[in-house]
Design an enzyme around this catalytic site. Structure first.
Site, PDB file in Angstrom:
ATOM      1  N   HIS A   1       0.837  -1.210   0.000  1.00 28.47           N
ATOM      2  CA  HIS A   1       0.000   0.000   0.000  1.00 28.47           C
ATOM      3  C   HIS A   1       0.867   1.254   0.000  1.00 28.47           C
ATOM      4  O   HIS A   1       0.654   2.176  -0.803  1.00 28.47           O
ATOM      5  CB  HIS A   1      -0.917  -0.022   1.222  1.00 28.47           C
ATOM      6  CG  HIS A   1      -1.724   1.225   1.390  1.00 28.47           C
ATOM      7  ND1 HIS A   1      -3.060   1.316   1.059  1.00 28.47           N
ATOM      8  CD2 HIS A   1      -1.378   2.466   1.872  1.00 28.47           C
ATOM      9  CE1 HIS A   1      -3.493   2.540   1.313  1.00 28.47           C
ATOM     10  NE2 HIS A   1      -2.496   3.254   1.813  1.00 28.47           N
ATOM     11  N   GLU A   2       1.851   1.304   0.881  1.00 33.53           N
ATOM     12  CA  GLU A   2       2.666   2.519   0.996  1.00 33.53           C
ATOM     13  C   GLU A   2       3.521   2.751  -0.245  1.00 33.53           C
ATOM     14  O   GLU A   2       3.608   3.871  -0.753  1.00 33.53           O
ATOM     15  CB  GLU A   2       3.540   2.446   2.247  1.00 33.53           C
ATOM     16  CG  GLU A   2       2.764   2.412   3.554  1.00 33.53           C
ATOM     17  CD  GLU A   2       1.729   3.517   3.681  1.00 33.53           C
ATOM     18  OE1 GLU A   2       1.942   4.608   3.117  1.00 33.53           O
ATOM     19  OE2 GLU A   2       0.706   3.286   4.346  1.00 33.53           O
TER      20      GLU A   2
ATOM     21  N   HIS B   1       1.790   4.392  -3.132  1.00 32.42           N
ATOM     22  CA  HIS B   1       1.676   5.857  -3.090  1.00 32.42           C
ATOM     23  C   HIS B   1       2.815   6.508  -3.862  1.00 32.42           C
ATOM     24  O   HIS B   1       2.621   7.518  -4.565  1.00 32.42           O
ATOM     25  CB  HIS B   1       1.698   6.356  -1.641  1.00 32.42           C
ATOM     26  CG  HIS B   1       0.392   6.235  -0.931  1.00 32.42           C
ATOM     27  ND1 HIS B   1      -0.765   6.791  -1.411  1.00 32.42           N
ATOM     28  CD2 HIS B   1       0.067   5.646   0.258  1.00 32.42           C
ATOM     29  CE1 HIS B   1      -1.763   6.544  -0.574  1.00 32.42           C
ATOM     30  NE2 HIS B   1      -1.286   5.839   0.446  1.00 32.42           N
TER      31      HIS B   1
END
Length: 599
Positions: free
Chosen positions: A405-406, A409
């Site tokens: 997820h990170e 980004h």
């Protein structure tokens, strides 16, 4: 009679199976015995070498023995080692040559080679160690050949270099060729040219041994060590699924120098061209647990995250996951010119010196994680925190969906708007960013064509529901979220849930239509649905406007399909988007299920 024939056939079949089983067992025993002397190397589809090394004898002597010819090891290791080996093996001086040696405190080490006619052997060697001037160990693989080739070559090394280059898919690196003897499994000894070839694109480096009388390739040494990491494989989400030790997980197309090298720099820590994984300070790294880039640090779930072993495990897992995302995203378009994160861009464009820095167990917060994405040329910084809902606490770096997820980004912020890091700044665009991050985490976890519901953050919270309000699902009962649900929301994470759930349904439609590939991370050329999905995912990022909306992001997906697949998935995409309210006339967070008339 028929019954008798049936019984006879059964008996004969049983005997045949018994014979096959016996032969197989014999081969298995032989293969096991060969583990210490042989290794099959698959160089290419057309070349397989069974490499042989004479079996070594090895003796240790506890507190040490005194050499009868020279009780003490003098400063001249050369003469002492040679005299010891001559007496121990019963060979003459012309059969032994000193290779190297060194002293470390009260210990001394010497390494020698077997010789014939002034020419050393490649694979017949010996080593001696002293402590306090007494011999404490001795190993040797010297041979007594039944035949040995003449010491004058009849085939020139220069005449076989091109043959070696072709066979090993590499280039001669200019290292002077050598002339040595090679002991073979049948007891003979061949005279060989030694030729080094490399292929930097696939990170291969061999020293090849070519018969100096026939020109035949006989054997090779592989100089590339196998890096291994004890981690959660990328398609596993949480620690309870079990760590594994993965060997050479790097993709050398995306990371041509591997994960631990750039320029003239090489490392043996969680520091490389794409990623720097640390705790507290950027110099607080995890070093290899054994030579050859081995990072074997299992995580102990019953212990606190702060134990040394668990810190090393967290840094190793974060290093592995972020590198893995770098590599598969590279194959789908997140390259140097598309503003990715690398220290060395290998002259391929884009701004360099911006590898991802991932801070594990970061002290600036708890129960969260984040990723800062500055413009191309400045390092992205990922902060992973400890989660405090359990005893002992749990480490976000050991839940892969959070790491994915990170890192996503970083991808979406770089690829949207041309590498500025400035184009996902509105609430709606920020929500899309959260949705893409959940969607890519979802993508990594699929293990077959079966599209299961996906939950994020269930391990760190010890909650089967995870950290989102609902699982991502194709069921409108399990997850009824639609485009209209964006209305009134100000939380980017809540908005992101809606976009991630829409993309979950897009993914399911593509896989239902085109199937699923188990090699999607390394083979983007396939036509399966999960491959198509990831191509459209990244293609749309570079097509969409700065600060996109749900409607413009959807339009970018449709355009991406037109660009890459000539619109082959156009109607499928429209139906998937429309099924969650993002149809042809959707706007202002009012659902619309219309699709183009030709669909």
């Amino acid at each position: 009679m028929a019954a008798f024939n049936k019984i006879l056939s059964s008996v004969l079949l049983a005997i045949a199976y018994s014979s096959i089983a016996s032969a197989f067992q014999e081969r298995s025993v032989v293969d096991d015995l060969k583990h210490s002397t042989h290794r099959v190397r698959h160089i290419s589809r057309d070349l397989k070498l069974e490499v042989f090394h004479p079996e070594s004898t090895y003796e240790t002597f506890g507190t040490g023995i005194e050499h009868t010819l020279d009780a003490r090891a003098p400063r001249d290791l050369n003469s002492t080692a040679l005299s010891f080996i001559q007496s121990r093996l019963g060979v003459d001086a012309s059969s032994v040559g000193f290779k190297s040696g060194y002293t470390d405190g009260g210990e001394k080490f010497a390494y020698v080679k077997q010789y014939h006619d002034g020419i050393p052997f490649i694979n017949a060697v010996a080593n001696v160690a002293w402590k306090d001037d007494k011999v404490v160990s001795f190993g040797a693989s010297f041979v007594k050949p039944n035949s040995i080739a003449g010491s004058r070559p009849t085939v020139a090394a220069s005449s076989v270099i091109s043959k070696v280059e072709a066979a090993f898919d590499g280039k001669y690196n200019g290292r002077p060729t050598g002339l040595e003897y090679l002991a073979q499994a049948d007891g003979s000894v061949a005279l060989v040219h030694t030729i080094q070839v490399q292929n930097l694109d696939v990170n291969s480096w061999y020293e090849v041994y070519v018969d100096a009388h026939t020109g035949e390739v006989l054997s090779a040494t592989d100089y590339v060590a196998d890096a291994s990491y004890t981690v959660l494989p990328i398609n596993k989400k949480i620690l309870t699924e079990g760590q594994e030790t993965l060997t050479n997980p790097q993709d050398t197309l995306a990371s041509p120098s591997g994960w631990h090298a750039w320029g003239t720099t090489t490392t043996t820590t969680t520091s490389g061209n794409n990623v720097l994984a640390y705790r507290s300070t950027t110099t607080s790294l995890t070093s290899q647990s054994a030579t050859g880039l081995v990072f074997n640090y299992p995580y102990t779930a019953s212990g606190a995250p702060s134990t040394t072993a668990n810190i090393n495990s967290a840094r190793t897992n974060a290093f592995y996951v972020i590198n893995t995302i770098h590599d598969f995203a590279y194959r789908y378009g997140f390259t140097e010119t598309a503003f990715n994160f690398q220290t060395d861009n290998f002259g391929r464009g884009g701004a360099a010196n911006d590898r991802v820095q991932v801070s594990v167990q970061d002290s600036s917060g708890t129960n969260n994680a984040n990723f800062a994405t500055p413009p191309d040329g400045q390092s992205g910084i990922c902060r992973m925190y400890i989660w405090t809902q359990t005893t002992p606490n749990r480490d976000g770096s050991l839940e892969n969906d959070i790491l994915v997820h990170e890192m996503t980004h970083g991808i979406t912020n770089r690829m949207t708007g041309g590498g500025t890091g400035r184009c996902l700044q509105t609430t709606e665009a920020g929500g899309l960013g959260e949705g893409w991050s959940d969607a890519l985490a979802d993508w990594t976890q699929h293990k077959s064509a079966t599209v299961r519901d996906f939950v994020l953050g269930d391990y760190v919270t010890n909650n089967p529901a995870g950290i989102r309000t609902r699982p991502y699902s194709t069921s409108t009962t399990t997850n009824p979220l639609r485009y209209s649900n964006v209305s009134g929301l100000t939380s980017v994470h809540r908005i992101g849930e809606i976009w991630a759930n829409i993309l979950h349904n897009v993914y399911a439609s593509l896989v239902a239509q085109h199937g699923w590939s188990a090699t999607a991370r390394t083979n983007p050329a396939g036509t399966e649905g999960n491959i198509v999905f990831l191509h459209l995912f990244l293609d749309a990022l570079r097509l969409q406007p700065c600060n996109p909306t749900f409607v413009t992001a959807r339009a970018a997906w449709i355009q991406a399909d037109a660009n890459r697949y000539s619109g082959a998935n156009r109607c499928l995409l429209w139906r998937a988007f429309a099924s969650r309210g993002l149809g042809l006339n959707a706007s202002g967070f009012v659902d619309n299920t219309a699709i183009p008339s030709d669909c």
